[in-house]
Scaffold this motif. Structure first.
Motif, PDB file in Angstrom:
ATOM      1  N   THR A  30      -9.024  -9.706   6.546  1.00 18.36           N
ATOM      2  CA  THR A  30      -8.842  -8.420   5.871  1.00 18.36           C
ATOM      3  C   THR A  30      -8.131  -8.630   4.547  1.00 18.36           C
ATOM      4  O   THR A  30      -7.530  -9.669   4.287  1.00 18.36           O
ATOM      5  CB  THR A  30      -8.007  -7.437   6.714  1.00 18.36           C
ATOM      6  OG1 THR A  30      -6.893  -8.145   7.235  1.00 18.36           O
ATOM      7  CG2 THR A  30      -8.821  -6.833   7.830  1.00 18.36           C
ATOM      8  N   CYS A  31      -8.204  -7.602   3.753  1.00 17.44           N
ATOM      9  CA  CYS A  31      -7.650  -7.607   2.399  1.00 17.44           C
ATOM     10  C   CYS A  31      -6.123  -7.687   2.448  1.00 17.44           C
ATOM     11  O   CYS A  31      -5.490  -7.146   3.347  1.00 17.44           O
ATOM     12  CB  CYS A  31      -8.093  -6.322   1.720  1.00 17.44           C
ATOM     13  SG  CYS A  31      -7.470  -6.115   0.058  1.00 17.44           S
ATOM     14  N   ILE A  91       0.041   2.320  -0.218  1.00 20.16           N
ATOM     15  CA  ILE A  91      -1.104   1.834   0.572  1.00 20.16           C
ATOM     16  C   ILE A  91      -1.191   0.312   0.450  1.00 20.16           C
ATOM     17  O   ILE A  91      -1.368  -0.409   1.428  1.00 20.16           O
ATOM     18  CB  ILE A  91      -2.430   2.463   0.093  1.00 20.16           C
ATOM     19  CG1 ILE A  91      -2.303   3.986   0.000  1.00 20.16           C
ATOM     20  CG2 ILE A  91      -3.569   2.081   1.025  1.00 20.16           C
ATOM     21  CD1 ILE A  91      -3.557   4.682  -0.520  1.00 20.16           C
ATOM     22  N   SER A  92      -1.040  -0.166  -0.788  1.00 18.74           N
ATOM     23  CA  SER A  92      -1.113  -1.595  -1.060  1.00 18.74           C
ATOM     24  C   SER A  92      -0.076  -2.359  -0.235  1.00 18.74           C
ATOM     25  O   SER A  92      -0.365  -3.385   0.383  1.00 18.74           O
ATOM     26  CB  SER A  92      -0.883  -1.796  -2.562  1.00 18.74           C
ATOM     27  OG  SER A  92      -0.635  -3.130  -2.858  1.00 18.74           O
ATOM     28  N   THR A  93       1.152  -1.829  -0.201  1.00 17.30           N
ATOM     29  CA  THR A  93       2.231  -2.476   0.546  1.00 17.30           C
ATOM     30  C   THR A  93       1.934  -2.482   2.043  1.00 17.30           C
ATOM     31  O   THR A  93       2.105  -3.510   2.715  1.00 17.30           O
ATOM     32  CB  THR A  93       3.567  -1.756   0.275  1.00 17.30           C
ATOM     33  OG1 THR A  93       3.849  -1.843  -1.119  1.00 17.30           O
ATOM     34  CG2 THR A  93       4.709  -2.373   1.063  1.00 17.30           C
ATOM     35  N   ALA A  94       1.459  -1.341   2.553  1.00 21.88           N
ATOM     36  CA  ALA A  94       1.155  -1.269   3.993  1.00 21.88           C
ATOM     37  C   ALA A  94       0.082  -2.302   4.361  1.00 21.88           C
ATOM     38  O   ALA A  94       0.197  -2.998   5.371  1.00 21.88           O
ATOM     39  CB  ALA A  94       0.683   0.134   4.366  1.00 21.88           C
ATOM     40  N   MET A  95      -0.943  -2.400   3.517  1.00 21.70           N
ATOM     41  CA  MET A  95      -2.004  -3.372   3.786  1.00 21.70           C
ATOM     42  C   MET A  95      -1.447  -4.789   3.775  1.00 21.70           C
ATOM     43  O   MET A  95      -1.782  -5.612   4.626  1.00 21.70           O
ATOM     44  CB  MET A  95      -3.118  -3.243   2.730  1.00 21.70           C
ATOM     45  CG  MET A  95      -3.993  -2.012   2.915  1.00 21.70           C
ATOM     46  SD  MET A  95      -4.924  -1.566   1.429  1.00 21.70           S
ATOM     47  CE  MET A  95      -6.085  -2.922   1.324  1.00 21.70           C
ATOM     48  N   GLU A 102       1.635  -5.702   4.364  1.00 16.10           N
ATOM     49  CA  GLU A 102       2.499  -5.926   5.537  1.00 16.10           C
ATOM     50  C   GLU A 102       1.669  -6.295   6.758  1.00 16.10           C
ATOM     51  O   GLU A 102       2.019  -7.202   7.512  1.00 16.10           O
ATOM     52  CB  GLU A 102       3.310  -4.649   5.835  1.00 16.10           C
ATOM     53  CG  GLU A 102       4.451  -4.434   4.863  1.00 16.10           C
ATOM     54  CD  GLU A 102       5.105  -3.063   5.010  1.00 16.10           C
ATOM     55  OE1 GLU A 102       6.076  -2.815   4.282  1.00 16.10           O
ATOM     56  OE2 GLU A 102       4.634  -2.242   5.829  1.00 16.10           O
ATOM     57  N   VAL A 103       0.559  -5.566   6.928  1.00 18.63           N
ATOM     58  CA  VAL A 103      -0.324  -5.853   8.060  1.00 18.63           C
ATOM     59  C   VAL A 103      -0.832  -7.298   7.948  1.00 18.63           C
ATOM     60  O   VAL A 103      -0.828  -8.060   8.919  1.00 18.63           O
ATOM     61  CB  VAL A 103      -1.517  -4.858   8.102  1.00 18.63           C
ATOM     62  CG1 VAL A 103      -2.543  -5.285   9.149  1.00 18.63           C
ATOM     63  CG2 VAL A 103      -1.026  -3.440   8.371  1.00 18.63           C
ATOM     64  N   LEU A 141       5.767  -9.912  -0.914  1.00 18.45           N
ATOM     65  CA  LEU A 141       6.167  -9.209   0.304  1.00 18.45           C
ATOM     66  C   LEU A 141       7.006 -10.106   1.205  1.00 18.45           C
ATOM     67  O   LEU A 141       8.035  -9.695   1.741  1.00 18.45           O
ATOM     68  CB  LEU A 141       4.925  -8.739   1.065  1.00 18.45           C
ATOM     69  CG  LEU A 141       4.221  -7.520   0.461  1.00 18.45           C
ATOM     70  CD1 LEU A 141       2.781  -7.441   0.936  1.00 18.45           C
ATOM     71  CD2 LEU A 141       4.957  -6.233   0.831  1.00 18.45           C
TER      72      LEU A 141
END
Lengths: 224, 468
Positions: free
Chosen positions: A155-156, A170-174, A176-177, A204
């Motif tokens: 994933t991205c 959104i960018s940060t959440a992605m 973190e995942v 991050l």
């Protein structure tokens, strides 16, 4: 920002006997403007790159994203302009670094040594625009001392250029995942063929105080 | 910034920080991916199936005028009343006049995203009709006075406990954690509604031109009851739902099930071709089909993005989208969410007001990779971005990119900027993360890499000079 990537690419390619040229007049492919919808402004930059690379036999690019810009998006950007043909010619001779080594040169082992446990992050542009998937893995598997552990999904990382600052939440959440998935592998390093993904993930990880490090594929291949 | 964009950012801020939400969605979609892949592998040649599906849809969409007329002709020959609606308002008026004509009081609906698109439930409730959603997920979100969270899984954001609480509150049932018991509670309520309903309302998954039939895919049998019990049946469908031949369904029904839910086929797939014929034992006395344009023909005229009309609403692009997974379905504020919603909504509801959805993407391309009918989704996001800035450029942004180009194209200016950058970065810790920080949107959650003391270009220049 990441001079080691270029230096390492030069090192690997010269070791293989290639002559490198690096046009000093170009510094960007124009993707930030292109992705932001400003195609006229993107063309101002891209046309210069197009001219500077005209005489090269092949163009090797150390980033899947910039590579996709030259190979996939330039033909669309210049469609219907006097530069359309030049864009199409350039597109045909562009290679992402790992793709050049494996597909064009047929090389799997560049004689590198890097004793560490690593996981490979596919930059989305490299993976989906250029179809670079097996190439970096083949190179990594030949590196002495290196153990490659795959993440459970592709994933991205959440970078996405200006997206990272236009929609930072959104960018940060992605990101973190993605970091969590990478950590699950127990690897010491996240390797990628895209510095922008690595910059995002490292940014991050550093903020989290996590010990995991990021490194570009070319830097590993240059280690002996 | 305009309304929907601000609302999107506010909701995205809340949802991305909601780790419980993240967990629910990641878990649900993780399970989906496992079963989808298993089912996909039962196709002999998935790439070939995608190619075939894309070609069929291309054929249908590029000859829409002919196929629609064929479809309508066949439907009308069996006594169906066909209505053409250019806008959502027209479609609502047609439906309201049918209901008034039939002196209807209660309408039972099976799942229809197109009805969400024209905000039908609000209009019907406003006009005094009782509207009941019969798909379990839709029934749940209707009780919560919410819109569907996802085009295939309307209530995927809810866990059992929340549904139980909702049923206790709204239906007076006893609390339970058992999915079967929860389903039985809904079933008891719904069975009575079918019997009482004057009109059954459905959407359509496909419309077969060759036979003049509507194809409906479902798992609960609710669409069959909706179509069979009430005396009048009404179907609302977008004009792009047409496929040329009946045999095309042999590909599309398993494909929709595979990508939608990971099933080989859904439990029920039914075809409807008109009201009850003289020699038939059951079926509605009257059947109305409403064909909705609602700016689809404008999209049809756009050669670059016409393939967006291929969409079969399987939801697969939502399920793999890392943006959707992190912000959730309601954040979009649209009928169709996820990548296809971000592509379509600017066309259906206005480019300037909805362009932010096309910018809210890392352009990772997972959507395009998964789309069973090969819509070039993430490139269309780029097209929407380009169209929006052409139509209405951001003055500051345009200037900034001009300035950026001017610097990048002049090595001396670029060198100067690098020097300035190195100097300014030394001062950066003084303001880092504060409102004065120009990089705040990055540095609030992430560290910045140091600008290298020597760039590659500088190294290369020295090396070349040395060689000379």
């Amino acid at each position: 920002m990441f001079p080691k990537v270029g230096l390492s690419m030069v090192q690997v390619l010269e070791k293989l006997g290639h002559t490198i040229e690096c046009p000093e007049a170009t510094a960007c492919c124009g993707q930030p403007a292109y992705n932001s919808g400003y195609w006229d402004e993107a063309r101002l930059i891209a046309v210069k790159t197009l001219g500077a690379l005209e005489t090269a036999e092949v163009v090797v690019i150390g980033s899947g994203s910039c590579g996709a810009m030259l190979k996939v998006f330039y033909p669309e950007l210049f469609a219907g302009t006097p530069h359309a043909e030049a864009a199409s010619r350039l597109s045909q001779k562009c290679y992402e670094f790992s793709d050049f080594l494996v597909t064009k040169l047929g090389i799997g082992d560049v004689g590198a040594r890097f004793p560490a446990k690593v996981t490979f992050h596919d930059g989305c542009h490299g993976l989906r625009e250029l179809g670079t998937n097996e190439q970096p893995r083949r190179l990594l598997k030949h590196v002495r001392g290196l153990t490659l552990v795959e993440m459970k999904e592709k994933t991205c990382c959440g970078f996405g250029g200006t997206f990272a600052t236009k929609f930072p939440m959104i960018s940060t959440a992605m990101g973190e995942v993605r970091c969590e998935v990478a950590k699950e592998t127990g690897a010491e390093y996240i390797v990628s063929n895209d510095s922008s993904c690595l910059m995002h993930l490292q940014g991050l990880l550093d903020r989290q105080g996590a010990p995991m490090k990021t490194i570009h594929l070319a830097e590993i291949l240059a280690q002996t | 910034m305009n309304g929907p964009a601000t609302e999107f950012k506010v909701r995205a801020g809340q949802l991305t920080a909601d780790l419980r939400h993240r967990q629910i969605i990641q878990t649900a979609l993780g399970k989906y991916e496992t079963v989808r892949d298993r089912t996909k592998s039962s196709f002999q040649d998935w790439a070939g199936a995608r190619e075939a599906a894309s070609k069929i849809k291309w054929e249908a969409v590029n000859h829409l005028d002919e196929y629609l007329l064929e479809f309508v002709g066949k439907l009308e020959a069996r006594g169906t009343k066909v209505h053409w609606a250019s806008t959502g308002t027209q479609a609502r008026e047609i439906i309201l006049s049918i209901l008034k004509d039939k002196k209807a009081k209660c309408i039972v609906k099976s799942k229809a995203m197109t009805s969400e698109e024209i905000h039908l439930n609000e209009a019907l409730a406003h006009a005094g009709f009782e509207v009941v959603e019969s798909d379990l997920g839709e029934f749940i979100v209707q009780l919560r006075k919410e819109v569907p969270y996802h085009i295939v899984f309307p209530a995927m954001h809810l866990v059992r406990g929340e549904i139980s609480e909702l049923f206790v509150r709204e239906l007076g049932s006893a609390p339970t954690q058992s999915p079967e018991e929860l389903t039985m509670i809904a079933r008891r309520v719904l069975r009575q509604k079918y019997v009482n309903a004057d009109v059954g309302f459905t959407g359509a998954n496909f419309a077969v031109a060759e036979t003049g039939m509507i194809s409906i895919t479902e798992n609960e049998g609710n669409a069959r009851l909706t179509a069979a019990l009430p005396k009048t049946m009404v179907t609302l469908m977008g004009i792009e739902k047409v496929v040329p031949r009946l045999e095309d369904l042999a590909l599309f029904l398993p494909m929709l099930a595979t990508m939608g839910t990971g099933q080989s086929l859904t439990c029920y797939n039914s075809l409807y071709g008109g009201p009850r014929q003289p020699d038939e034992p059951d079926g509605p006395e009257e059947y109305h089909v409403i064909l909705l344009d609602n700016r689809r023909t404008e999209l049809l005229a756009d050669a670059e993005q016409r393939d967006s009309l291929h969409c079969i609403r399987c939801g697969a692009c939502l399920n793999v989208c890392p943006i959707f997974k992190n912000v959730g379905g309601h954040t979009y504020g649209t009928t169709y969410s996820g990548p296809i919603g971000s592509v379509l909504t600017p066309h259906l509801r206005g480019l300037q007001e909805w362009k932010h959805l096309s910018f809210a993407s890392s352009l990772c391309g997972a959507c395009t990779e998964t789309c069973p009918v090969k819509i070039n989704l993430h490139h269309h996001l780029l097209h929407n971005r380009r169209n929006s800035t052409r139509q209405k450029p951001g003055v500051f942004e345009k200037l900034a990119f001009r300035a950026f180009a001017a610097v990048i194209n002049r090595p001396w200016a670029y060198a100067l900027c690098k020097k300035a950058g190195r100097f300014l970065q030394k001062l950066h810790p003084l303001i880092k993360g504060s409102p004065l920080d120009p990089a705040r949107s990055w540095t609030r959650t992430r560290e910045l890499p140091p600008i290298a003391s020597q760039t590659f270009k500088e190294y290369w220049h020295k090396r070349q000079s040395g060689l000379k």
